[in-house]
Scaffold this motif. Structure first.
Motif, short mmCIF file in Angstrom:
data_model
loop_
_atom_site.label_atom_id
_atom_site.label_comp_id
_atom_site.label_asym_id
_atom_site.label_seq_id
_atom_site.Cartn_x
_atom_site.Cartn_y
_atom_site.Cartn_z
N ASN A 119 0.72 -1.45 -0.14
CA ASN A 119 -0.02 -0.05 0.08
C ASN A 119 0.88 1.10 0.07
OD1 ASN A 119 -2.70 -1.25 0.19
ND2 ASN A 119 -1.57 -2.09 2.37
N THR A 120 0.45 2.25 -0.83
CA THR A 120 0.97 3.43 -1.01
C THR A 120 0.02 4.47 -0.59
OG1 THR A 120 2.62 2.50 -2.62
CG2 THR A 120 2.55 4.92 -2.36
N LEU A 121 0.48 5.76 0.12
CA LEU A 121 -0.06 6.80 0.12
C LEU A 121 0.42 8.09 -0.44
CD1 LEU A 121 -2.70 8.14 1.97
CD2 LEU A 121 -1.15 7.95 3.92
N LEU A 122 -0.44 8.79 -0.95
CA LEU A 122 0.07 9.80 -1.85
C LEU A 122 -0.72 11.14 -1.43
CD1 LEU A 122 1.71 11.05 -4.29
CD2 LEU A 122 0.01 10.28 -5.80
N CYS A 123 -0.03 11.96 -0.79
CA CYS A 123 -0.49 13.37 -0.21
C CYS A 123 0.08 14.49 -0.65
CB CYS A 123 -0.65 13.29 1.43
SG CYS A 123 -0.74 11.72 1.95
N ASP A 124 -0.55 15.64 -0.78
CA ASP A 124 -0.06 16.90 -0.99
C ASP A 124 1.03 17.32 -0.07
OD1 ASP A 124 -0.46 19.85 -2.19
OD2 ASP A 124 -0.07 20.24 -0.09
N SER A 125 2.16 17.64 -0.37
CA SER A 125 3.38 17.66 0.35
C SER A 125 3.15 18.46 1.55
CB SER A 125 4.67 17.82 -0.45
OG SER A 125 4.46 19.28 -1.00
N ARG A 126 2.49 19.67 1.20
CA ARG A 126 2.29 20.53 2.50
C ARG A 126 1.51 20.00 3.45
NH1 ARG A 126 1.65 25.70 -1.77
NH2 ARG A 126 0.83 23.77 -2.77
N MET A 127 0.39 19.33 3.25
CA MET A 127 -0.36 18.63 4.23
C MET A 127 0.13 17.66 4.91
SD MET A 127 -2.72 20.89 3.84
CE MET A 127 -3.71 20.27 5.25
N VAL A 128 1.02 17.00 4.21
CA VAL A 128 1.98 15.86 5.05
C VAL A 128 2.90 16.64 6.22
CG1 VAL A 128 3.95 14.33 4.93
CG2 VAL A 128 2.29 14.28 3.17
N THR A 129 3.30 17.66 5.86
CA THR A 129 4.11 18.55 6.67
C THR A 129 3.34 18.91 7.61
OG1 THR A 129 5.78 19.22 5.15
CG2 THR A 129 5.68 20.44 7.23
N GLY B 51 12.07 8.78 -6.51
CA GLY B 51 13.67 8.72 -6.03
C GLY B 51 13.58 7.83 -4.44
N ASP B 52 12.45 7.40 -4.40
CA ASP B 52 12.31 6.61 -2.99
C ASP B 52 12.43 5.22 -3.35
OD1 ASP B 52 11.63 5.03 -0.81
OD2 ASP B 52 10.03 6.68 -0.13
N PRO B 53 13.49 4.26 -3.00
CA PRO B 53 13.69 3.07 -3.51
C PRO B 53 12.37 2.38 -3.03
CG PRO B 53 15.14 3.54 -1.77
CD PRO B 53 14.55 4.88 -2.17
N THR B 54 11.83 2.50 -1.87
CA THR B 54 10.66 1.77 -1.49
C THR B 54 9.41 1.85 -2.31
OG1 THR B 54 11.31 2.02 0.66
CG2 THR B 54 9.08 1.43 0.56
N VAL B 55 9.22 3.15 -2.81
CA VAL B 55 8.07 3.37 -3.75
C VAL B 55 8.20 2.61 -5.00
CG1 VAL B 55 6.94 5.05 -5.27
CG2 VAL B 55 7.46 5.50 -2.69
N GLU B 56 9.64 2.61 -5.31
CA GLU B 56 10.03 1.96 -6.89
C GLU B 56 9.91 0.49 -6.70
OE1 GLU B 56 11.05 2.94 -9.84
OE2 GLU B 56 9.62 4.52 -9.00
N ALA B 57 10.19 -0.15 -5.45
CA ALA B 57 9.96 -1.52 -5.39
C ALA B 57 8.61 -1.73 -5.10
CB ALA B 57 10.52 -2.01 -3.84
N GLN B 58 7.67 -1.10 -4.65
CA GLN B 58 6.31 -1.33 -4.58
C GLN B 58 5.85 -1.31 -5.85
OE1 GLN B 58 5.43 1.72 -1.37
NE2 GLN B 58 4.17 0.04 -0.62
N LEU B 59 6.25 -0.42 -6.76
CA LEU B 59 5.81 -0.30 -8.09
C LEU B 59 6.10 -1.37 -8.89
CD1 LEU B 59 6.19 3.50 -8.95
CD2 LEU B 59 3.91 2.37 -8.70
N GLU B 60 7.22 -2.01 -8.66
CA GLU B 60 7.69 -3.33 -9.44
C GLU B 60 6.82 -4.38 -8.97
OE1 GLU B 60 9.56 -5.84 -12.06
OE2 GLU B 60 9.54 -3.53 -11.99
#
Length: 254
Positions: free
Chosen positions: A43-53, A148-157
């Motif tokens: 599972n991957t969570l994609l959010c607005d970067s400013r709201m993550v902050t 640039g996040d290797p975890t995200v790339e591994a999840q996509l693969e």
């Protein structure tokens, strides 16, 4: 539809959820627990970067499982001063996929409190318009993930290896026909034309009554006037919260 119940459906190995505002505790407690309980563990969570902050600065409880049971990507607004605002959930399985698209943020109120509008589109491994829209939505979210996040790339693969039919699908271009013979289109920012102009261009019949629901309006009601000017409906109905007097008056005619 009780949105929080939809996350318990089985048959999917991966998900990508996008949101503007994020409550990590609500995501982990309501969404992630149900996804993982149904066998969807990538599972991957994609959010607005400013709201993550903002969430990490104390707007909500800090995440407990981010980086261990799921990954988080912060997306940038597509234009200066813009925000990342889509609320999508894509789930992928070996033989099927689905797309939930609506107005609900991944917060406790968005998932289980507010009145929200959510649509569901289901696809199988067989060629269809549903598959094409799912691929288009997947590609859209792909553009905003942190590659640039290797975890995200591994999840996509992981997703690609276990969902070969997705890679074999061409993304939808404009409106496509669904199984029930209706037409549907996935309209996202980033194209040469605005979402509003593309939406107007898909309508080729006279509009007799235009019904619009929105919690927010630009002060000059330019978006509303754009639609009414393009379609010239005989009647316009605007649904607003009568307890919140935030609907601006029309500006005087020039």
């Amino acid at each position: 539809m009780k949105l929080y119940e939809k996350y318990s459906e089985g048959g999917y190995h991966s998900s990508i959820a996008s949101t503007f505002n994020v409550d990590f505790d609500a995501y982990e407690t309501i969404v992630l627990s149900r996804l993982r309980g149904a066998g969807c563990r990538n599972n991957t969570l994609l959010c607005d970067s400013r709201m993550v902050t903002a969430s990490l600065d104390g707007a909500f409880r800090l995440p407990r499982y981010a980086g261990r049971l799921y990954s988080v990507s912060g997306a940038q607004g597509e234009r200066a001063g813009g925000v990342f605002h889509p609320k999508l959930l894509i789930q992928l399985g070996r033989q099927k996929g689905r797309l939930l698209i609506g107005s609900a943020n991944l917060t406790a109120s968005g998932i289980a409190g507010n009145l929200e509008i959510v649509s569901e589109l289901r696809a199988t491994a067989e060629p269809s318009g549903e598959r094409e829209i799912l691929r288009q939505a997947f590609d859209y979210l792909l553009r905003h993930l942190d590659h640039g996040d290797p975890t995200v790339e591994a999840q996509l693969e992981f997703m690609r290896r276990r969902t070969p039919w997705l890679s074999e699908t061409e993304p939808a271009l404009g409106a496509v026909s669904l199984a029930d013979k209706t037409l549907a289109a996935f309209l996202a920012s980033g194209a040469d034309e605005t979402i509003a102009d593309r939406f107007v261009g898909l309508v080729h019949e006279p509009i007799h009554r235009l019904i619009i629901i929105s919690p927010y309006w630009d002060e000059q009601l330019a978006a509303l006037q754009h639609l009414t000017s393009a379609w010239k409906p005989a009647e316009v109905s605007v649904l607003v919260d009568k307890e919140v007097t935030a609907f601006p008056p029309l500006p005087p005619a020039l």
